[in-house]
Motif scaffolding. Structure first.
Motif, PDB file in Angstrom:
ATOM      1  N   CYS A 104       4.773 -13.398  12.535  1.00 10.59           N
ATOM      2  CA  CYS A 104       4.478 -14.349  11.569  1.00 10.59           C
ATOM      3  C   CYS A 104       5.371 -14.257  10.147  1.00 10.59           C
ATOM      4  O   CYS A 104       5.850 -15.320   9.758  1.00 10.59           O
ATOM      5  N   PHE A 105       5.450 -13.009   9.730  1.00  5.30           N
ATOM      6  CA  PHE A 105       6.523 -12.762   8.514  1.00  5.30           C
ATOM      7  C   PHE A 105       7.919 -13.156   9.074  1.00  5.30           C
ATOM      8  O   PHE A 105       8.556 -13.887   8.172  1.00  5.30           O
ATOM      9  N   GLY A 106       8.397 -12.825  10.068  1.00  6.79           N
ATOM     10  CA  GLY A 106       9.886 -12.928  10.742  1.00  6.79           C
ATOM     11  C   GLY A 106       9.929 -14.160  10.539  1.00  6.79           C
ATOM     12  O   GLY A 106      11.288 -14.481  10.336  1.00  6.79           O
ATOM     13  N   ALA A 112       7.803 -17.136  -0.366  1.00  8.35           N
ATOM     14  CA  ALA A 112       6.593 -16.967  -1.273  1.00  8.35           C
ATOM     15  C   ALA A 112       5.472 -16.097  -0.396  1.00  8.35           C
ATOM     16  O   ALA A 112       5.454 -16.446   0.750  1.00  8.35           O
ATOM     17  N   LEU A 113       5.128 -15.050  -0.990  1.00 11.39           N
ATOM     18  CA  LEU A 113       4.488 -13.920  -0.259  1.00 11.39           C
ATOM     19  C   LEU A 113       3.112 -13.860  -1.057  1.00 11.39           C
ATOM     20  O   LEU A 113       2.735 -13.456  -2.067  1.00 11.39           O
ATOM     21  N   SER A 114       1.960 -13.973  -0.108  1.00  8.75           N
ATOM     22  CA  SER A 114       0.749 -13.459  -0.512  1.00  8.75           C
ATOM     23  C   SER A 114       0.442 -11.995   0.093  1.00  8.75           C
ATOM     24  O   SER A 114       1.477 -11.314   0.622  1.00  8.75           O
ATOM     25  N   GLU A 115      -0.801 -11.530  -0.097  1.00  7.60           N
ATOM     26  CA  GLU A 115      -0.894 -10.012   0.714  1.00  7.60           C
ATOM     27  C   GLU A 115      -1.220 -10.252   1.911  1.00  7.60           C
ATOM     28  O   GLU A 115      -1.094  -9.256   2.771  1.00  7.60           O
ATOM     29  N   ASP A 116      -1.317 -11.345   2.690  1.00  7.60           N
ATOM     30  CA  ASP A 116      -1.154 -11.540   4.056  1.00  7.60           C
ATOM     31  C   ASP A 116      -0.518 -12.703   4.875  1.00  7.60           C
ATOM     32  O   ASP A 116      -0.864 -13.036   5.787  1.00  7.60           O
ATOM     33  N   HIS A 117       0.054 -13.463   3.980  1.00  2.00           N
ATOM     34  CA  HIS A 117       0.752 -14.631   4.397  1.00  2.00           C
ATOM     35  C   HIS A 117       1.985 -14.916   3.927  1.00  2.00           C
ATOM     36  O   HIS A 117       2.406 -14.356   2.794  1.00  2.00           O
ATOM     37  N   ALA A 118       2.883 -15.688   4.373  1.00  2.00           N
ATOM     38  CA  ALA A 118       4.343 -16.064   3.842  1.00  2.00           C
ATOM     39  C   ALA A 118       4.656 -17.529   3.898  1.00  2.00           C
ATOM     40  O   ALA A 118       4.251 -18.161   5.070  1.00  2.00           O
ATOM     41  N   TRP A 119       5.015 -18.127   2.950  1.00  2.00           N
ATOM     42  CA  TRP A 119       5.547 -19.383   3.222  1.00  2.00           C
ATOM     43  C   TRP A 119       6.801 -19.688   2.319  1.00  2.00           C
ATOM     44  O   TRP A 119       7.671 -18.621   1.818  1.00  2.00           O
ATOM     45  N   LYS A 169       8.437  -7.250  -9.703  1.00  2.00           N
ATOM     46  CA  LYS A 169       7.461  -8.123  -9.786  1.00  2.00           C
ATOM     47  C   LYS A 169       6.840  -8.022  -8.062  1.00  2.00           C
ATOM     48  O   LYS A 169       6.432  -9.274  -7.791  1.00  2.00           O
ATOM     49  N   TYR A 170       7.038  -6.930  -7.669  1.00  2.00           N
ATOM     50  CA  TYR A 170       6.619  -7.057  -6.183  1.00  2.00           C
ATOM     51  C   TYR A 170       5.553  -5.835  -5.835  1.00  2.00           C
ATOM     52  O   TYR A 170       6.290  -4.784  -5.404  1.00  2.00           O
ATOM     53  N   PRO A 171       4.443  -5.949  -6.417  1.00  2.00           N
ATOM     54  CA  PRO A 171       3.485  -4.631  -6.209  1.00  2.00           C
ATOM     55  C   PRO A 171       3.488  -4.118  -4.677  1.00  2.00           C
ATOM     56  O   PRO A 171       3.333  -2.675  -4.686  1.00  2.00           O
ATOM     57  N   GLY A 192       3.956  -0.261  -3.851  1.00  2.00           N
ATOM     58  CA  GLY A 192       3.156   0.560  -2.979  1.00  2.00           C
ATOM     59  C   GLY A 192       3.661   1.048  -1.727  1.00  2.00           C
ATOM     60  O   GLY A 192       3.334   2.431  -1.258  1.00  2.00           O
ATOM     61  N   ASN A 193       4.569   0.426  -1.020  1.00  2.86           N
ATOM     62  CA  ASN A 193       5.186   0.951   0.242  1.00  2.86           C
ATOM     63  C   ASN A 193       6.053   1.934  -0.190  1.00  2.86           C
ATOM     64  O   ASN A 193       5.846   3.129   0.387  1.00  2.86           O
ATOM     65  N   LEU A 194       6.664   1.860  -0.936  1.00  2.67           N
ATOM     66  CA  LEU A 194       7.617   3.231  -1.631  1.00  2.67           C
ATOM     67  C   LEU A 194       6.388   4.457  -2.107  1.00  2.67           C
ATOM     68  O   LEU A 194       6.983   5.538  -1.701  1.00  2.67           O
ATOM     69  N   VAL A 253      -5.196  -7.473  -4.286  1.00  2.00           N
ATOM     70  CA  VAL A 253      -6.518  -6.507  -4.077  1.00  2.00           C
ATOM     71  C   VAL A 253      -5.609  -5.221  -3.728  1.00  2.00           C
ATOM     72  O   VAL A 253      -5.822  -4.022  -4.104  1.00  2.00           O
ATOM     73  N   TYR A 254      -4.391  -5.441  -2.986  1.00  3.09           N
ATOM     74  CA  TYR A 254      -3.824  -4.340  -2.276  1.00  3.09           C
ATOM     75  C   TYR A 254      -3.267  -3.090  -3.289  1.00  3.09           C
ATOM     76  O   TYR A 254      -3.455  -1.899  -3.083  1.00  3.09           O
ATOM     77  N   PRO A 255      -2.740  -3.439  -4.390  1.00  4.20           N
ATOM     78  CA  PRO A 255      -2.459  -2.527  -5.409  1.00  4.20           C
ATOM     79  C   PRO A 255      -3.590  -1.398  -5.657  1.00  4.20           C
ATOM     80  O   PRO A 255      -3.226  -0.176  -5.706  1.00  4.20           O
ATOM     81  N   THR A 284      -6.105  -0.796  -3.347  1.00  5.04           N
ATOM     82  CA  THR A 284      -6.334   0.040  -2.263  1.00  5.04           C
ATOM     83  C   THR A 284      -5.333   0.816  -1.736  1.00  5.04           C
ATOM     84  O   THR A 284      -5.343   1.888  -1.049  1.00  5.04           O
ATOM     85  N   TYR A 285      -3.916   0.641  -2.167  1.00  2.00           N
ATOM     86  CA  TYR A 285      -2.928   1.842  -2.070  1.00  2.00           C
ATOM     87  C   TYR A 285      -3.044   3.066  -3.032  1.00  2.00           C
ATOM     88  O   TYR A 285      -3.188   4.081  -2.491  1.00  2.00           O
ATOM     89  N   GLN A 286      -3.780   2.805  -4.127  1.00  2.00           N
ATOM     90  CA  GLN A 286      -3.966   3.854  -5.039  1.00  2.00           C
ATOM     91  C   GLN A 286      -5.304   4.426  -4.594  1.00  2.00           C
ATOM     92  O   GLN A 286      -5.192   5.837  -4.643  1.00  2.00           O
ATOM     93  N   LYS A 309     -11.459  -6.418   6.438  1.00  2.00           N
ATOM     94  CA  LYS A 309     -11.458  -5.365   7.234  1.00  2.00           C
ATOM     95  C   LYS A 309     -11.114  -4.163   6.500  1.00  2.00           C
ATOM     96  O   LYS A 309     -11.654  -3.004   6.570  1.00  2.00           O
ATOM     97  N   GLU A 310     -10.465  -4.449   5.215  1.00  2.00           N
ATOM     98  CA  GLU A 310     -10.076  -3.445   4.422  1.00  2.00           C
ATOM     99  C   GLU A 310     -11.195  -2.920   3.694  1.00  2.00           C
ATOM    100  O   GLU A 310     -11.680  -1.633   3.695  1.00  2.00           O
ATOM    101  N   PHE A 311     -12.035  -3.896   3.182  1.00  2.00           N
ATOM    102  CA  PHE A 311     -13.356  -3.386   2.417  1.00  2.00           C
ATOM    103  C   PHE A 311     -14.279  -2.837   3.247  1.00  2.00           C
ATOM    104  O   PHE A 311     -14.923  -1.912   3.210  1.00  2.00           O
TER     105      PHE A 311
END
Ligand SMILES: CC1(C)CN=C(N2CCN(c3ncnc4sc(CCF)cc34)CC2)S1
Length: 489
Positions: A142-144, A164-171, A263-265, A269-271, A306-308, A310-312, A350-352
């Motif tokens: 999907c991202f690809g 444009a990126l959300s935490e689970d989608h791209a447009w 500007k890319y949390p 987080g991945n790093l 949310v993800y920042p 849940t990374y922490q 699923k994360e929560f």
């Protein structure tokens, strides 16, 4: 214009990670914008040569040389690069009259990618994110697809089309002011794709999937960060290819040092995740990176991601810092409570669910095993954060068309809350204000969830006078809290 320049070609054949870094450095630092197709093909070839089971064992390269890689010939890259250019220029025969993209152009580029994909394949498989996968296997995830559309538009000379990126989608966004947007890929399973349409104005805009219209809008350099984040080092379900993981970490540091992750949390987080596994000399520690990702989300995305947290929280959990983990998860819950749960939000559900029904129960088991001296079960702020965590999920459900909680949630919840002794629970003073937002405070100091946010009309009730605190009797608990305290009384 971007492009595969002579100074880039001079780096070939590429034999080690440092030369790949040099290619990215040259592409990122020069005035012209980095060529997304080139960089995606390069990392795609490397990733696939080191992770595809077929020839992984047969790799002929000097493993002893510093960070060596399988030989990457210029010809292999050029062939695919020219193929992509060809696909774009023939299929989208544009009279390059317009300097800005149109919805029609974006849709046509999306159609070219879409219609050239293999009819049916397992979409969630690994290593389907790069242009290498698209050009050699006609498969993209999907991202690809979204990334390929942006790379295709760059190839056609439209530098206004961005990811444009959300935490689970791209447009994509496009147009003279970058204010137009369009779906270009699918999302989730069994959902009709909405390609070509504007991003949801209706209920879906209240869902986490579109992060309350606070997506990461990428620059070209941030699109490079996205393709680097999407590098997938996994060899199989238990092992990563070491060189691929190291390459990803080094590329993320390069982007971080150049300021392109500010500007890319999620990229920060991945790093952080990679640094936790193996930290690089002289760099900020992973704990700091997770904090920076949170600061970035608060500063640039109105704390709607949310993800920042849940990374922490995941970092604290893995390092047995349970009190801190509870606070991170409660902060994550303070974000999700603002949203309405929709069926597109499965990933964060699923994360929560995992936090509530796996991670927290595990912590409770360990902490009540009697061997932990400084147990969190004696700490009122842990109980307070736990209530805030659960309450956020309850409030997430309220006003949503789809329910969140079910009996499967209640058992671990009750079991967890009952692990705190009454005298500890009694030290948490639940204060409710007129706006119906409950705040949790400890006796000697107050502890507020900082969102006096009215979900309905999306406003912050800034008028402090409304929030005259009163100790609340059972009568006027916030309904979601009612359920919780009933569970533990
Ligand atoms: C705390 C976590 C469970 C750990 N990894 C997480 N992710 C891994 C990396 N992710 C990402 N990392 C960089 N950029 C993006 S853009 C995107 C939406 C689809 F395009 C996802 C994503 C997604 C989130 S969240």
């Amino acid at each position: 214009m971007a492009g595969f320049r002579d100074i880039d070609k001079a780096l070939f054949p590429i034999k080690n990670i440092n030369t790949v870094l040099q290619l990215f450095r040259q592409q990122l630092e020069d005035t012209c914008e980095p060529d997304l197709a080139l960089l995606s093909i390069v990392v795609g070839i490397i990733e696939n040569s080191l992770t595809s089971r077929s020839n992984a064992a047969l790799q002929v390269y000097e493993p002893f040389e510093q960070n060596s890689l399988p030989l990457l010939e210029l010809d292999a890259v050029e062939t695919l690069y020219d193929k992509f250019q060809n696909i774009m220029n023939t299929a989208v025969n544009i009279n390059k009259s317009k300097s800005f993209a149109t919805r029609d152009l974006v849709k046509r580029v999306s159609d070219v990618i879409w219609n050239s994909l293999t009819r049916s394949y397992y979409k969630d498989r690994a290593h389907l994110q790069s242009l290498y996968s698209y050009l050699t296997g006609s498969k993209l995830d999907c991202f690809g697809v979204a990334f390929a559309v942006v790379a295709g538009c760059q190839t056609l000379g439209y530098n206004d089309v961005h990811l444009a990126l959300s935490e689970d989608h791209a447009w994509v966004v496009f147009g003279e002011h970058g204010t137009e947007n369009a779906e270009v890929t699918w999302h989730g399973k069994g959902n009709e794709d909405k390609r070509g349409q504007e991003i949801g104005k209706g209920v879906s805009s209240r869902s986490w999937l579109y992060v309350n219209n606070k997506p990461v809008i990428c620059t070209r350099q941030m699109e490079v960060a996205a393709l680097v984040s999407a590098i997938n080092p996994s060899l199989n379900s238990t092992h990563d290819a070491y060189e691929v993981s190291l390459l990803q970490q080094e590329l993320l540091w390069l982007l971080y040092d150049l300021g392109h992750l500010k500007k890319y949390p999620m990229a920060i987080g991945n790093l952080g995740d990679l640094e936790e596994i193996s930290s690089k000399e002289g760099k900020v520690p992973c704990k700091t990176l997770f904090e920076e990702a949170i600061v970035s989300a608060r500063r640039y995305y109105n704390n709607q991601h949310v993800y920042p947290y849940t990374y922490q929280g995941g970092y604290f959990y893995r390092n047995k810092m349970y009190k801190e983990a509870f606070e991170s998860w409660a902060n994550a819950s303070d974000v999700i409570r603002l949203y309405n749960y929709s069926r597109d939000d499965e990933e964060i559900y699923k994360e929560f669910l995992e936090i509530a029904n796996e991670l927290i129960p595990h912590i409770m088991k360990v902490e009540s095993s009697g061997f932990s001296a400084n147990t969190i079960l004696k700490k009122p702020e842990c109980f307070a954060n736990l209530l805030r965590f659960y309450d956020g999920i309850c409030q997430w459900e309220e006003g949503s068309a789809t329910p969140v909680l079910h009996i499967g949630w209640a058992k671990p919840l009750v079991n967890t809350i009952s692990k705190f002794d009454a005298d500890v629970r009694a030290q948490v003073n639940i204060v409710c204000d007129k706006s119906g937002e409950e705040k949790f405070s400890k006796k000697n100091g107050s502890y507020f969830n900082n969102n006096n946010y009215d979900k309905e009309n999306g406003s912050h009730n800034s008028d402090a006078s409304k929030s005259n605190e009163t100790d609340i009797s059972a009568g006027n608990f916030h309904p979601s809290l009612e359920a919780l305290t009933a569970a533990c009384s």
